[in-house]
Enzyme design. Structure first.
Site, PDB file in Angstrom:
ATOM      1  N   TYR A   1      -9.605  -5.157  -4.126  1.00 19.65           N
ATOM      2  CA  TYR A   1      -8.878  -4.938  -5.384  1.00 19.65           C
ATOM      3  C   TYR A   1      -7.952  -6.121  -5.658  1.00 19.65           C
ATOM      4  O   TYR A   1      -7.967  -6.715  -6.741  1.00 19.65           O
ATOM      5  CB  TYR A   1      -8.078  -3.635  -5.300  1.00 19.65           C
ATOM      6  CG  TYR A   1      -6.978  -3.535  -6.326  1.00 19.65           C
ATOM      7  CD1 TYR A   1      -7.248  -3.164  -7.630  1.00 19.65           C
ATOM      8  CD2 TYR A   1      -5.649  -3.844  -5.993  1.00 19.65           C
ATOM      9  CE1 TYR A   1      -6.233  -3.100  -8.573  1.00 19.65           C
ATOM     10  CE2 TYR A   1      -4.639  -3.787  -6.926  1.00 19.65           C
ATOM     11  CZ  TYR A   1      -4.930  -3.410  -8.216  1.00 19.65           C
ATOM     12  OH  TYR A   1      -3.932  -3.357  -9.148  1.00 19.65           O
TER      13      TYR A   1
ATOM     14  N   SER B   1      -1.212  -8.185 -11.163  1.00 19.82           N
ATOM     15  CA  SER B   1      -0.420  -7.278 -10.335  1.00 19.82           C
ATOM     16  C   SER B   1       0.444  -8.054  -9.357  1.00 19.82           C
ATOM     17  O   SER B   1       0.066  -9.138  -8.894  1.00 19.82           O
ATOM     18  CB  SER B   1      -1.387  -6.386  -9.556  1.00 19.82           C
ATOM     19  OG  SER B   1      -0.726  -5.726  -8.519  1.00 19.82           O
TER      20      SER B   1
ATOM     21  N   LYS C   1      -7.900  -9.345  -8.628  1.00 23.65           N
ATOM     22  CA  LYS C   1      -6.765  -9.770  -9.475  1.00 23.65           C
ATOM     23  C   LYS C   1      -6.561 -11.278  -9.348  1.00 23.65           C
ATOM     24  O   LYS C   1      -6.344 -11.976 -10.345  1.00 23.65           O
ATOM     25  CB  LYS C   1      -5.482  -9.025  -9.074  1.00 23.65           C
ATOM     26  CG  LYS C   1      -5.509  -7.537  -9.369  1.00 23.65           C
ATOM     27  CD  LYS C   1      -5.555  -7.240 -10.854  1.00 23.65           C
ATOM     28  CE  LYS C   1      -5.585  -5.762 -11.163  1.00 23.65           C
ATOM     29  NZ  LYS C   1      -6.004  -5.463 -12.550  1.00 23.65           N
TER      30      LYS C   1
HETATM   31  N1  UFG Z   1       4.427   6.003  -0.680  1.00 24.43           N
HETATM   32  C1  UFG Z   1       4.804   7.055   0.136  1.00 24.43           C
HETATM   33  N2  UFG Z   1       4.104   8.212   0.039  1.00 24.43           N
HETATM   34  C2  UFG Z   1       3.063   8.388  -0.811  1.00 24.43           C
HETATM   35  C3  UFG Z   1       2.684   7.299  -1.652  1.00 24.43           C
HETATM   36  C4  UFG Z   1       3.405   6.116  -1.543  1.00 24.43           C
HETATM   37  O1  UFG Z   1       5.739   6.945   0.924  1.00 24.43           O
HETATM   38  O2  UFG Z   1       2.459   9.461  -0.833  1.00 24.43           O
HETATM   39  C5  UFG Z   1       5.207   4.752  -0.619  1.00 24.43           C
HETATM   40  C6  UFG Z   1       4.385   3.547  -0.199  1.00 24.43           C
HETATM   41  O3  UFG Z   1       4.342   3.440   1.196  1.00 24.43           O
HETATM   42  C7  UFG Z   1       5.127   2.412  -0.886  1.00 24.43           C
HETATM   43  C8  UFG Z   1       5.716   3.056  -2.141  1.00 24.43           C
HETATM   44  O4  UFG Z   1       5.674   4.452  -1.906  1.00 24.43           O
HETATM   45  O5  UFG Z   1       6.180   2.015  -0.077  1.00 24.43           O
HETATM   46  C9  UFG Z   1       4.918   2.745  -3.380  1.00 24.43           C
HETATM   47  O6  UFG Z   1       3.549   3.053  -3.143  1.00 24.43           O
HETATM   48  P1  UFG Z   1       2.474   3.100  -4.310  1.00 24.43           P
HETATM   49  O7  UFG Z   1       1.163   3.475  -3.697  1.00 24.43           O
HETATM   50  O8  UFG Z   1       2.965   3.941  -5.428  1.00 24.43           O
HETATM   51  O9  UFG Z   1       2.450   1.607  -4.853  1.00 24.43           O
HETATM   52  P2  UFG Z   1       2.135   0.257  -4.052  1.00 24.43           P
HETATM   53  O10 UFG Z   1       3.402  -0.518  -4.055  1.00 24.43           O
HETATM   54  O11 UFG Z   1       1.469   0.459  -2.771  1.00 24.43           O
HETATM   55  O12 UFG Z   1       1.003  -0.345  -4.981  1.00 24.43           O
HETATM   56  C10 UFG Z   1       1.225  -0.580  -6.320  1.00 24.43           C
HETATM   57  C11 UFG Z   1      -0.049  -0.364  -7.128  1.00 24.43           C
HETATM   58  C12 UFG Z   1      -1.091  -1.359  -6.750  1.00 24.43           C
HETATM   59  C13 UFG Z   1      -0.543  -2.738  -6.821  1.00 24.43           C
HETATM   60  C14 UFG Z   1       0.721  -2.858  -6.011  1.00 24.43           C
HETATM   61  C15 UFG Z   1       1.361  -4.175  -6.209  1.00 24.43           C
HETATM   62  O13 UFG Z   1      -0.563   0.911  -6.893  1.00 24.43           O
HETATM   63  O14 UFG Z   1      -2.144  -1.252  -7.662  1.00 24.43           O
HETATM   64  O15 UFG Z   1       1.658  -1.878  -6.436  1.00 24.43           O
HETATM   65  O16 UFG Z   1       2.429  -4.355  -5.351  1.00 24.43           O
HETATM   66  F1  UFG Z   1      -1.431  -3.604  -6.357  1.00 24.43           F
END
Ligand code: UFG
Length: 342
Positions: free
Chosen positions: A152, A127, A156
């Site tokens: 988590y 990831s 990885k």
């Molecule tokens: N976000 C919102 N509202 C929500 C959910 C997410 O604004 O309800 C924003 C988050 O703050 C972030 C973006 O959308 O800026 C993406 O969030 P995600 O939770 O979809 O994804 P992440 O980038 O946090 O995490 C993902 C995977 C992880 C992995 C990571 C690696 O879920 O498993 O990318 O960068 F580790």
């Protein structure tokens, strides 16, 4: 004649189902294992519907080495793609042992048996989380990893290192780690897609559930980051493109084209997209309005991360091709399929 046979652990999951379809379409035989701990038997049905045939499926827990050994006894495969793992960053903070136990034991079992049975190729689902809050963007495979901020993320990093050690130590043992950025989308048939349980953590399932009226309002976590519109930047990769990257990596291993015994590739689009931009694109692509509000930052979020994909482009001969608007239409089509929305 099949190109080869691939064991797919966690093959009933989101990325596992799409990759299984892509592997079979590319001419591989597959053996899929899953214990449905975070997936449903309907996902396997979806895969079989798309392919128009049955696949080899065995319901086992990869943590159970006795059951896993039977799969190695009963099937001949040269490669494994190891997806089976828990993936909720927040939950891993409150239940670290659950994550270390499941994600590492299942992985060690796979590696142990690959070695014991002389099966050469291991593809590991890593990831972009390993880069953390990177100093220079976009990140290349050479960008130093940052200390993990969650169990988590730690699993990885540990899994990458373990694979590297095994490849260095054992003859005839090869590994590729694919570092995924943010996988989104669903199969164009709307037969398979993401199936989050409970309240989604990730952005896209939250968006589609809000559009479906299951969630009242989407919360945007922060608009005061040092980014063009203040919301976080991510690299959203279509799961169909991601699936093809797995096929390209398995081809490379199977055809003996690896340059090192252990290789790492970023799998993203190379294009940063902000949360607010994604919402607007989703609304336009699907001709609907999404209720959303800006709230405070979410703990642990990095402001921005996106991939330099040159290495995967050159070495795997792979490139993300799907158009973001098509991807966002597929997300909504999948949600509508799940909820019986016309
Ligand atoms: N976000 C919102 N509202 C929500 C959910 C997410 O604004 O309800 C924003 C988050 O703050 C972030 C973006 O959308 O800026 C993406 O969030 P995600 O939770 O979809 O994804 P992440 O980038 O946090 O995490 C993902 C995977 C992880 C992995 C990571 C690696 O879920 O498993 O990318 O960068 F580790």
């Amino acid at each position: 004649m099949a190109k080869g046979t691939v064991l797919v652990s966690g093959g009933a999951g989101y990325i596992g189902t799409h990759t299984t379809v892509a592997l079979v379409e590319a001419g591989y035989d597959v053996v899929v294992i899953d214990n449905f701990s975070n997936s449903e038997p309907s996902a396997i049905k979806g895969v079989e519907n798309i392919l128009g045939k049955k696949i080899n499926f065995v319901e086992i827990d990869t943590c159970n080495i006795v059951d896993l050994r039977k799969v190695f006894e009963n099937y001949k495969f040269e490669s494994v793609i190891h997806f089976a793992a828990y993936k909720a960053v927040g939950e891993s903070m409150t239940e670290p042992l659950k994550y270390y136990q499941n994600n590492l034991v299942s992985y060690m079992n796979i590696l142990q048996l690959m070695k014991e049975y002389g099966r050469p190729n291991v593809l590991f689902s890593s990831s972009a989380t390993v880069y953390g809050d990177a100093d220079i963007l976009p990140v290349t495979e050479e960008t130093p990893r940052k200390p993990a901020t969650s169990p988590y993320g730690n699993t990885k990093q540990m899994a990458e290192d373990i694979l590297h050690d095994c490849c260095r130590a054992y003859d005839g043992f090869y590994g590729i780690a694919l570092r995924y950025f943010n996988p989104i989308g669903a199969h164009t048939s709307a037969q398979i897609g993401e199936l989050p349980r409970g309240v989604p953590n990730n952005l896209l399932p939250y968006i589609t559930q809000t559009a479906a009226g299951i969630r009242e309002c989407l919360s945007v976590f922060g608009d005061d980051y040092d980014t063009p519109d203040g919301s976080c930047l991510r690299d959203y990769i279509d799961v169909l493109d991601l699936a093809k990257a797995h096929v390209a990596a398995v081809d490379r291993m199977t055809e003996g084209r690896m340059k090192e015994k252990y290789e790492i590739f970023n799998v993203g689009t190379g294009r940063p997209v902000s949360v607010l931009e994604l919402i607007t694109r989703f609304e336009k692509a699907n001709d609907l309005k999404l209720p959303y509000k800006i709230v405070g930052r979410r703990d642990g979020d990095v402001p921005a991360v996106w991939a330099d994909t040159s290495l995967a482009n050159e070495e795997l001969g792979w490139k993300a091709e799907r158009d973001l608007d098509d991807t966002l239409r597929a997300c909504w089509a999948w949600e509508k399929h799940l909820r019986n929305i016309k």
